[in-house]
Design a protein around this motif. Structure first.
Motif, PDB file in Angstrom:
ATOM      1  N   VAL A   1      -1.816  -3.842  37.779  1.00 51.88           N
ATOM      2  CA  VAL A   1      -3.210  -3.196  37.055  1.00 51.88           C
ATOM      3  C   VAL A   1      -3.055  -2.554  36.281  1.00 51.88           C
ATOM      4  N   CYS A   2      -3.720  -2.319  35.028  1.00 54.96           N
ATOM      5  CA  CYS A   2      -3.225  -1.322  34.470  1.00 54.96           C
ATOM      6  C   CYS A   2      -4.791  -0.672  32.971  1.00 54.96           C
TER       7      CYS A   2
ATOM      8  N   LEU B   1       2.038  -4.512  27.211  1.00 51.82           N
ATOM      9  CA  LEU B   1       2.135  -4.682  28.244  1.00 51.82           C
ATOM     10  C   LEU B   1       1.499  -5.870  28.845  1.00 51.82           C
ATOM     11  N   ARG B   2       0.842  -6.629  27.652  1.00 46.25           N
ATOM     12  CA  ARG B   2       1.278  -8.564  28.286  1.00 46.25           C
ATOM     13  C   ARG B   2       2.628  -8.839  28.280  1.00 46.25           C
ATOM     14  N   ASP B   3       3.347  -8.555  27.035  1.00 44.73           N
ATOM     15  CA  ASP B   3       4.932  -8.963  26.892  1.00 44.73           C
ATOM     16  C   ASP B   3       6.020  -8.469  28.116  1.00 44.73           C
ATOM     17  N   ALA B   4       5.339  -7.653  28.550  1.00 45.88           N
ATOM     18  CA  ALA B   4       5.899  -7.422  29.245  1.00 45.88           C
ATOM     19  C   ALA B   4       5.639  -8.077  30.702  1.00 45.88           C
TER      20      ALA B   4
ATOM     21  N   LEU C   1       0.824   9.082  24.191  1.00 46.65           N
ATOM     22  CA  LEU C   1       1.416   9.360  22.951  1.00 46.65           C
ATOM     23  C   LEU C   1       2.531   8.108  23.167  1.00 46.65           C
ATOM     24  N   TYR C   2       3.179   7.750  23.902  1.00 44.63           N
ATOM     25  CA  TYR C   2       3.254   6.694  24.095  1.00 44.63           C
ATOM     26  C   TYR C   2       2.892   5.227  22.873  1.00 44.63           C
ATOM     27  N   ARG C   3       4.807   5.162  22.162  1.00 43.94           N
ATOM     28  CA  ARG C   3       4.251   3.916  21.080  1.00 43.94           C
ATOM     29  C   ARG C   3       4.585   3.092  22.469  1.00 43.94           C
ATOM     30  N   PRO C   4       3.544   1.602  22.040  1.00 43.85           N
ATOM     31  CA  PRO C   4       3.735   0.129  22.357  1.00 43.85           C
ATOM     32  C   PRO C   4       5.425  -0.484  22.657  1.00 43.85           C
ATOM     33  N   ALA C   5       6.467  -0.233  22.046  1.00 42.84           N
ATOM     34  CA  ALA C   5       8.387  -0.154  22.268  1.00 42.84           C
ATOM     35  C   ALA C   5       8.255   0.648  23.455  1.00 42.84           C
ATOM     36  N   GLU C   6       7.750   1.785  23.822  1.00 43.87           N
ATOM     37  CA  GLU C   6       8.131   2.538  24.689  1.00 43.87           C
ATOM     38  C   GLU C   6       7.540   1.649  26.058  1.00 43.87           C
ATOM     39  N   VAL C   7       5.827   1.844  26.249  1.00 46.65           N
ATOM     40  CA  VAL C   7       4.919   1.318  27.038  1.00 46.65           C
ATOM     41  C   VAL C   7       5.832   0.113  27.916  1.00 46.65           C
ATOM     42  N   ARG C   8       6.271  -0.564  26.765  1.00 45.70           N
ATOM     43  CA  ARG C   8       6.943  -2.529  27.039  1.00 45.70           C
ATOM     44  C   ARG C   8       8.168  -1.824  28.309  1.00 45.70           C
TER      45      ARG C   8
ATOM     46  N   LEU D   1       9.081   0.522  30.155  1.00 43.33           N
ATOM     47  CA  LEU D   1       8.888   1.283  30.907  1.00 43.33           C
ATOM     48  C   LEU D   1       7.666   0.251  31.782  1.00 43.33           C
ATOM     49  N   ALA D   2       6.514  -0.328  31.585  1.00 40.94           N
ATOM     50  CA  ALA D   2       6.191  -1.063  32.280  1.00 40.94           C
ATOM     51  C   ALA D   2       7.470  -2.551  33.176  1.00 40.94           C
ATOM     52  N   GLU D   3       7.789  -2.943  31.884  1.00 47.98           N
ATOM     53  CA  GLU D   3       9.288  -3.528  32.277  1.00 47.98           C
ATOM     54  C   GLU D   3       9.870  -3.398  34.100  1.00 47.98           C
ATOM     55  N   ARG D   4       9.470  -2.651  33.664  1.00 49.48           N
ATOM     56  CA  ARG D   4      10.343  -1.686  35.214  1.00 49.48           C
ATOM     57  C   ARG D   4      10.107  -1.296  36.206  1.00 49.48           C
TER      58      ARG D   4
END
Length: 533
Positions: A110-111, A130-133, A93-100, A102-105
């Motif tokens: 691999v995802c 993901l690729r932005d992060a 349910l995460y939105r792109p901004a949330e994923v970015r 959390l992925a940065e952290r």
């Protein structure tokens, strides 16, 4: 002295090895029409581990996965465990901004992402974030079909293993230490960006060995897995005992009250683990009594207070009903009720601390309080998380030099040493100088026969600083007025605790786990009034 967990292998991958030696041909997972045996899971996870090795995934590397309740999730979990990598679960349910963020952290190399979730094109939404992060991240899609291991993962599994690769994986598995991270679970994020909680193999073995004993779980159990896989409830409390015991996981891709009862009936499920809201929705089905639930022997309920009427129904459905208290940072449950406890004890307390762990109630200076006095719940034990990934400050704030973890929950111990939770410290609001804990109000209101569920939040008020707003869902077919609820509150609560406003609604927003989403209620109030709650 031998501890209870000494009967189990020290790491998750070696627990899988032991189970595969004992029961290789036994059903490990049932998903729709597919059955995967333990030997098949071992082979599949070997092939995924080999693929990860080829991508440069090493010891303590993170591997992300974002999918619904599917066998691919468990297979990736075991693959990571075999090579010392850490699985990072992202909520679908995460939105792109949330994923970015959390992925940065967590920086997964691999995802794996479900291509579509219902009507949502998940992969096309999430991959750019993901690729932005992490520009170098490898993104692999998971086929959202009724049968598992199709699409790109199916092609990975079809590739021949390089010579000697299985032996290399076994060597990697043998090198994994108990103190190595196995899993990152994000906290709920009720006060900001979710924290990335690192759970070790030792945490998993320690906590789940105690749960196996407390729930009286066995190899013969058929466990329904229908809670979000990125949450500690599924990733530790359901999956890990199955691996340790060789039990069978019956997987339901997402919760629906009717689908849950159908799965229990069809697959002869023996263990059902849910939050109270899920039981309430199932009991409300007009044909609930038509389902054959005779296979159930364990019903577990946690995550919120259970109304007495709901507990009474549960006791009619299952010979063993258990509740308890736990959290991500402790790898799951740390307190449990006992089979001989009264329905009132199971309804109003969360049981006693397991003898392998420690609990104390402390004041604002973190000094212990006497039995019966309310304060913050502090916990200690080998099941306590290692740290918050890339957040040393948050770790130091939550864990003291003596290893005590401060939960942010308020509670007290009764005369039987059962823990009674009052509320989250952060959910408390102050009205006219008085502290108000919403759970106390909710307990009073859910005791009304006409009420199915409710939630109370604090909202800003010019005069008193904050006041309570109560949202109430009546039982199906019952009409109730706000004035009746207010009158009931005034008979049981001090005037300052009585909510200023009571809203009657057909439903309440729920989190992915099925808990009432108070953050969504606060956001709705903020949008309505233009003032932040």
């Amino acid at each position: 002295m031998e501890e209870i967990w000494d009967a189990y292998s020290p790491t998750l991958s070696r627990a899988l090895e032991d189970t595969c030696r004992r029961v290789p041909d036994k059903a490990c997972m049932v998903f729709n029409e597919a059955t995967i045996t333990w030997a098949q899971l071992d082979d599949i996870s070997d092939r995924l581990a080999s693929y990860l090795i080829d991508l440069g995934v090493g010891h303590a590397s993170r591997v992300g996965v974002m999918c619904s309740v599917r066998p691919e999730y468990v297979a990736l979990y075991m693959a990571c465990a075999k090579i010392g990598a850490i699985l990072v679960g992202f909520n679908v349910l995460y939105r792109p901004a949330e994923v970015r963020k959390l992925a940065e952290r967590t920086a997964p190399k691999v995802c794996f992402v479900l291509r579509e979730d219902r009507d949502r094109p998940l992969l096309s939404e999430i991959e750019p974030a993901l690729r932005d992060a992490i520009p170098s991240v490898v993104v692999v899609d998971i086929e959202p079909s009724d049968r598992p291991f199709g699409g790109r993962i199916g092609r990975i599994l079809a590739e021949p293993l390089p010579d000697g690769r299985r032996d290399a994986i076994l060597r990697r598995s043998a090198e994994v230490a108990e103190e190595d991270g196995a899993l990152i679970v994000f906290t709920s994020g009720s006060t900001g960006l979710p924290k990335a909680t690192v759970l070790t193999h030792r945490n998993l073995r320690t906590n789940l060995a105690v749960q196996i004993r407390s729930f009286r779980m066995t190899e013969s159990d058929r466990i329904l897995v229908h809670l979000p896989m990125n949450h500690v409830a599924s990733a530790t409390e359901l999956v890990v005992p199955a691996v340790m015991l060789g039990a069978t996981m019956v997987m339901l891709e997402r919760f629906h009250p009717r689908a849950t009862l159908e799965a229990v009936q069809r697959h002869r499920v023996t263990m059902l683990h849910q939050v109270p809201t899920m039981y309430i929705m199932e009991f409300a089905l007009p044909d609930f009594g038509a389902f054959d639930l005779s296979s159930l022997r364990i019903c577990c309920v946690a995550g919120a207070v259970t109304p007495p009427a709901v507990m009474a129904r549960m006791l009619q459905v299952s010979p063993l009903v258990v509740t308890g208290y736990g959290m991500t940072e402790m790898t799951g449950f740390v307190t449990y009720t006992r089979p001989e406890d009264s329905p009132r004890t199971i309804s109003y307390t969360v049981g006693r601390i397991a003898p392998e762990f420690e609990l104390r109630i402390v004041d604002d200076q973190r000094c212990p309080l006497a039995r019966g006095r309310s304060g913050e719940v502090a916990l200690r034990g080998d099941c306590r998380f290692k740290h918050y990934h890339a957040d040393a400050q948050a770790t130091d704030e939550a864990v003291d030099a003596d290893g005590w973890y401060y939960t942010g929950d308020v509670g007290y111990l009764d005369e039987d040493d059962c823990l009674i939770l009052v509320d989250r410290k952060k959910m408390m609001y102050i009205t006219g100088g008085y502290n108000v804990y919403p759970r106390e109000i909710e307990d009073v209101v859910t005791a009304m026969e006409s009420v199915a569920m409710c939630a109370c939040i604090g909202v800003p008020d010019d005069l008193r600083g904050e006041v309570g707003v109560l949202f109430v869902v009546p039982r199906e077919g019952v009409r109730i007025r706000a004035q009746e609820i207010e009158a009931h509150c005034r008979t049981s609560l001090a005037d300052y605790k009585v909510p200023q406003r009571i809203e009657i609604s057909d439903s309440l927003p729920l989190t992915p786990l099925g808990k009432i989403d108070k953050q969504a209620l606060k956001a709705s109030e903020t949008a309505r009034t233009g003032t932040a709650c």
